[in-house]
Design a protein around this motif. Structure first.
Motif, PDB file in Angstrom:
ATOM      1  N   PHE A   1       0.846  -1.187   0.000  1.00 19.26           N
ATOM      2  CA  PHE A   1       0.000   0.000   0.000  1.00 19.26           C
ATOM      3  C   PHE A   1       0.881   1.237   0.000  1.00 19.26           C
ATOM      4  N   VAL A   2       0.518   2.242  -0.767  1.00 15.19           N
ATOM      5  CA  VAL A   2       1.177   3.530  -0.667  1.00 15.19           C
ATOM      6  C   VAL A   2       0.164   4.643  -0.406  1.00 15.19           C
ATOM      7  N   GLY A   3      -1.124   4.314  -0.495  1.00 15.51           N
ATOM      8  CA  GLY A   3      -2.128   5.320  -0.184  1.00 15.51           C
ATOM      9  C   GLY A   3      -3.533   4.761  -0.198  1.00 15.51           C
ATOM     10  N   ILE A   4      -4.349   5.335   0.669  1.00 22.29           N
ATOM     11  CA  ILE A   4      -5.772   5.009   0.734  1.00 22.29           C
ATOM     12  C   ILE A   4      -6.503   6.341   0.810  1.00 22.29           C
ATOM     13  N   ASP A   5      -7.280   6.660  -0.202  1.00 19.77           N
ATOM     14  CA  ASP A   5      -8.014   7.924  -0.240  1.00 19.77           C
ATOM     15  C   ASP A   5      -9.507   7.685  -0.172  1.00 19.77           C
ATOM     16  N   GLY A   6     -10.191   8.577   0.514  1.00 16.01           N
ATOM     17  CA  GLY A   6     -11.652   8.566   0.520  1.00 16.01           C
ATOM     18  C   GLY A   6     -12.275   7.328   1.130  1.00 16.01           C
ATOM     19  N   ALA A   7     -11.606   6.709   2.097  1.00 14.16           N
ATOM     20  CA  ALA A   7     -12.172   5.507   2.725  1.00 14.16           C
ATOM     21  C   ALA A   7     -13.429   5.884   3.498  1.00 14.16           C
ATOM     22  N   ARG A   8     -14.486   5.141   3.244  1.00 18.86           N
ATOM     23  CA  ARG A   8     -15.762   5.358   3.920  1.00 18.86           C
ATOM     24  C   ARG A   8     -16.333   4.012   4.333  1.00 18.86           C
ATOM     25  N   PHE A   9     -16.857   3.957   5.553  1.00 16.59           N
ATOM     26  CA  PHE A   9     -17.497   2.758   6.066  1.00 16.59           C
ATOM     27  C   PHE A   9     -18.961   3.102   6.308  1.00 16.59           C
ATOM     28  N   LYS A  10     -19.842   2.421   5.601  1.00 17.14           N
ATOM     29  CA  LYS A  10     -21.244   2.800   5.604  1.00 17.14           C
ATOM     30  C   LYS A  10     -22.139   1.889   6.427  1.00 17.14           C
ATOM     31  N   LYS A  11     -21.658   0.673   6.703  1.00 19.81           N
ATOM     32  CA  LYS A  11     -22.465  -0.296   7.448  1.00 19.81           C
ATOM     33  C   LYS A  11     -21.533  -1.364   8.005  1.00 19.81           C
ATOM     34  N   PRO A  12     -21.768  -1.831   9.247  1.00 21.05           N
ATOM     35  CA  PRO A  12     -20.914  -2.890   9.797  1.00 21.05           C
ATOM     36  C   PRO A  12     -21.063  -4.199   9.020  1.00 21.05           C
ATOM     37  N   VAL A  13     -19.976  -4.945   8.961  1.00 16.42           N
ATOM     38  CA  VAL A  13     -19.968  -6.275   8.350  1.00 16.42           C
ATOM     39  C   VAL A  13     -19.939  -7.274   9.494  1.00 16.42           C
ATOM     40  N   THR A  14     -20.869  -8.226   9.473  1.00 14.68           N
ATOM     41  CA  THR A  14     -20.992  -9.177  10.571  1.00 14.68           C
ATOM     42  C   THR A  14     -20.936 -10.615  10.058  1.00 14.68           C
ATOM     43  N   ALA A  15     -20.859 -11.539  10.991  1.00 13.64           N
ATOM     44  CA  ALA A  15     -20.812 -12.966  10.649  1.00 13.64           C
ATOM     45  C   ALA A  15     -22.041 -13.340   9.833  1.00 13.64           C
ATOM     46  N   GLY A  16     -21.805 -14.109   8.782  1.00 10.40           N
ATOM     47  CA  GLY A  16     -22.881 -14.534   7.894  1.00 10.40           C
ATOM     48  C   GLY A  16     -23.002 -13.674   6.649  1.00 10.40           C
ATOM     49  N   ASP A  17     -22.345 -12.506   6.648  1.00  7.44           N
ATOM     50  CA  ASP A  17     -22.384 -11.642   5.469  1.00  7.44           C
ATOM     51  C   ASP A  17     -21.506 -12.213   4.357  1.00  7.44           C
ATOM     52  N   GLN A  18     -21.895 -11.945   3.133  1.00  9.53           N
ATOM     53  CA  GLN A  18     -21.054 -12.260   1.981  1.00  9.53           C
ATOM     54  C   GLN A  18     -20.636 -10.935   1.373  1.00  9.53           C
ATOM     55  N   LEU A  19     -19.339 -10.639   1.475  1.00  5.29           N
ATOM     56  CA  LEU A  19     -18.802  -9.407   0.913  1.00  5.29           C
ATOM     57  C   LEU A  19     -18.572  -9.597  -0.577  1.00  5.29           C
TER      58      LEU A  19
ATOM     59  N   ALA B   1     -13.220   2.941  -1.181  1.00  6.18           N
ATOM     60  CA  ALA B   1     -11.969   3.684  -1.082  1.00  6.18           C
ATOM     61  C   ALA B   1     -11.246   3.637  -2.419  1.00  6.18           C
ATOM     62  N   GLU B   2     -10.386   4.626  -2.639  1.00  5.09           N
ATOM     63  CA  GLU B   2      -9.424   4.565  -3.735  1.00  5.09           C
ATOM     64  C   GLU B   2      -8.122   4.073  -3.121  1.00  5.09           C
ATOM     65  N   LEU B   3      -7.576   3.010  -3.683  1.00  2.00           N
ATOM     66  CA  LEU B   3      -6.377   2.377  -3.143  1.00  2.00           C
ATOM     67  C   LEU B   3      -5.217   2.522  -4.120  1.00  2.00           C
ATOM     68  N   MET B   4      -4.037   2.779  -3.581  1.00  3.57           N
ATOM     69  CA  MET B   4      -2.836   2.876  -4.392  1.00  3.57           C
ATOM     70  C   MET B   4      -1.784   1.919  -3.840  1.00  3.57           C
ATOM     71  N   CYS B   5      -1.081   1.256  -4.754  1.00  7.21           N
ATOM     72  CA  CYS B   5      -0.040   0.322  -4.349  1.00  7.21           C
ATOM     73  C   CYS B   5       1.099   0.382  -5.345  1.00  7.21           C
ATOM     74  N   THR B   6       2.207  -0.202  -4.946  1.00  3.74           N
ATOM     75  CA  THR B   6       3.358  -0.298  -5.829  1.00  3.74           C
ATOM     76  C   THR B   6       4.052  -1.631  -5.599  1.00  3.74           C
ATOM     77  N   VAL B   7       4.854  -2.033  -6.551  1.00  8.56           N
ATOM     78  CA  VAL B   7       5.632  -3.267  -6.447  1.00  8.56           C
ATOM     79  C   VAL B   7       7.037  -2.875  -6.012  1.00  8.56           C
ATOM     80  N   ARG B   8       7.553  -3.579  -5.028  1.00  9.76           N
ATOM     81  CA  ARG B   8       8.924  -3.356  -4.543  1.00  9.76           C
ATOM     82  C   ARG B   8       9.675  -4.672  -4.602  1.00  9.76           C
ATOM     83  N   GLU B   9      10.933  -4.578  -4.993  1.00  8.56           N
ATOM     84  CA  GLU B   9      11.813  -5.745  -4.978  1.00  8.56           C
ATOM     85  C   GLU B   9      12.153  -6.077  -3.540  1.00  8.56           C
TER      86      GLU B   9
END
Length: 150
Positions: free
Chosen positions: A93-111, A141-149
């Motif tokens: 990960f190199v960045g996470i922008d605009g992360a929003r959580f709108k509802k809890p995720v509980t046991a039995g949910d299928q994401l 969220a908008e997620l950013m990542c990079t590859v590192r050796e």
């Protein structure tokens, strides 16, 4: 590159270096390299985090929902690059922008995990991601990542 690829857990394991208890993608429903992916995480009461988060009202930690979306995005990145993980490099990960959580995720949910490729510029990958339960967005969220050796 093939389009609209489904992947069972055995194929997922070829594209993610993660293993129990940190493997958070169970199946890929569709994947179009360079475009988008739809994956599944079945949330069960047996998840190791539920014992402490919270014992009387189990809720999946939001950061793990973000991680699940990131794992789907990384599968999309590998499929787009037509490559697989190896022992010489890792995605970070190199960045996470605009992360929003709108509802809890509980046991039995299928994401339902969705990631759309935005761009890859100078080794920096950017994705628009979302997680849904029963057709309702629970996180995004908008997620950013990079590859590192290594």
């Amino acid at each position: 590159m093939s389009t609209d690829t489904q992947m069972d857990i055995y194929e997922v394991l070829k594209y993610l270096p993660h293993r129990f208890p940190f493997l958070l993608v169970d199946r890929v429903l569709s994947c179009e390299p360079g475009k988008d992916i739809v994956a599944v995480k079945n949330v069960t009461i047996n998840e190791p985090f539920f014992g402490g988060h919270f014992p009387h009202h189990p809720v999946m930690p939001g950061v793990l929902t973000i991680e699940a979306m990131a794992q789907a995005a990384i599968i999309l990145a590998f499929k787009t690059r037509d490559s697989r993980p190896d022992d010489k490099s890792a995605y970070y990960f190199v960045g996470i922008d605009g992360a929003r959580f709108k509802k809890p995720v509980t046991a039995g949910d299928q994401l339902i995990l969705k990631a759309s490729f935005i761009r890859n510029m100078r080794g920096l990958w950017k994705f628009s991601t979302a997680a849904e339960v029963d057709g309702q967005t629970v996180a995004e969220a908008e997620l950013m990542c990079t590859v590192r050796e290594l």
